[in-house]
Design a protein around this motif. Structure first.
Motif, PDB file in Angstrom:
ATOM      1  N   VAL A 126       1.576   1.085   5.555  1.00  0.00           N
ATOM      2  CA  VAL A 126       1.362   1.966   4.414  1.00  0.00           C
ATOM      3  C   VAL A 126       2.627   2.800   4.246  1.00  0.00           C
ATOM      4  CG1 VAL A 126      -0.037   3.838   3.444  1.00  0.00           C
ATOM      5  CG2 VAL A 126      -1.128   2.087   4.886  1.00  0.00           C
ATOM      6  N   MET A 154      -8.745   0.526   0.709  1.00  0.00           N
ATOM      7  CA  MET A 154      -7.377   0.019   0.706  1.00  0.00           C
ATOM      8  C   MET A 154      -7.327  -1.395   1.279  1.00  0.00           C
ATOM      9  SD  MET A 154      -5.447   3.531   1.923  1.00  0.00           S
ATOM     10  CE  MET A 154      -3.861   2.798   2.245  1.00  0.00           C
ATOM     11  N   LEU A 187       0.842  -1.195   0.000  1.00  0.00           N
ATOM     12  CA  LEU A 187       0.000   0.000   0.000  1.00  0.00           C
ATOM     13  C   LEU A 187       0.876   1.244   0.000  1.00  0.00           C
ATOM     14  CD1 LEU A 187      -2.648  -1.076   2.665  1.00  0.00           C
ATOM     15  CD2 LEU A 187      -2.834  -1.213   0.164  1.00  0.00           C
TER      16      LEU A 187
END
Length: 165
Positions: free
Chosen positions: A97, A67, A4
């Motif tokens: 992330v 996400m 991500l």
């Protein structure tokens, strides 16, 4: 390498263009955070009124939920201006992330904003965005990239940082 990636920064810094190019380079999927704004948020920004935290929380939660559900590499364009917003995205995504902060001078960003057509974010909100921005902390996974280069240079710098992370 992080699965991500959030390309972050103030309005007009090139988040969508860079995130879309980066997703293609990484053979991933591009997600535009602007698509998750409510009509009310868009109307507010279009009128030159900055969003407040109460406007942003549901927006960030929708992005984080998306996400979490996507598979493979996902590159998201999202302002993520404050640490607490990035924390909200990390928490909601449920996994690490990597943030790529697109950074440039106010003059460069204002010039870019003046040239774009059809975007709901007016140039008059740039100063409020700059005032809200909290740079990445040393404990946050990410990189700050100078946007004065071309698209290939900016995406290349992010790729180099991702490989090193």
């Amino acid at each position: 390498m992080a699965r991500l990636v959030v390309v972050m920064g103030v309005a007009g810094c090139g988040k969508s263009s860079v995130a879309e190019a980066l997703a293609a380079r990484l053979r991933g999927t591009f997600l535009d955070g602007d698509a998750f704004h409510t009509p009310e948020n868009i109307a507010k920004m279009s009128a030159g009124i900055p969003l407040d935290d109460e406007d942003r929380w549901p927006w960030l939660d929708r992005i984080a939920a998306e996400m979490q559900t996507r598979k493979g590499v996902l590159v998201t364009a999202c302002s993520a201006l404050r640490r607490i917003y990035r924390d909200r995205l990390r928490s909601g995504a449920g996994e690490p992330v990597f943030f790529a902060h697109l950074d440039g001078s106010r003059a460069l960003i204002a010039a870019r904003m003046a040239k774009r057509d059809g975007h709901f974010m007016p140039g008059s909100l740039l100063d409020s965005q700059i005032a809200t921005l909290e740079r990445l902390g040393p404990d946050e996974a990410g990189v700050t990239v100078d946007i004065s280069g071309d698209l290939a240079q900016v995406t290349g710098a992010i790729c180099t940082a991702l490989e090193a992370a």
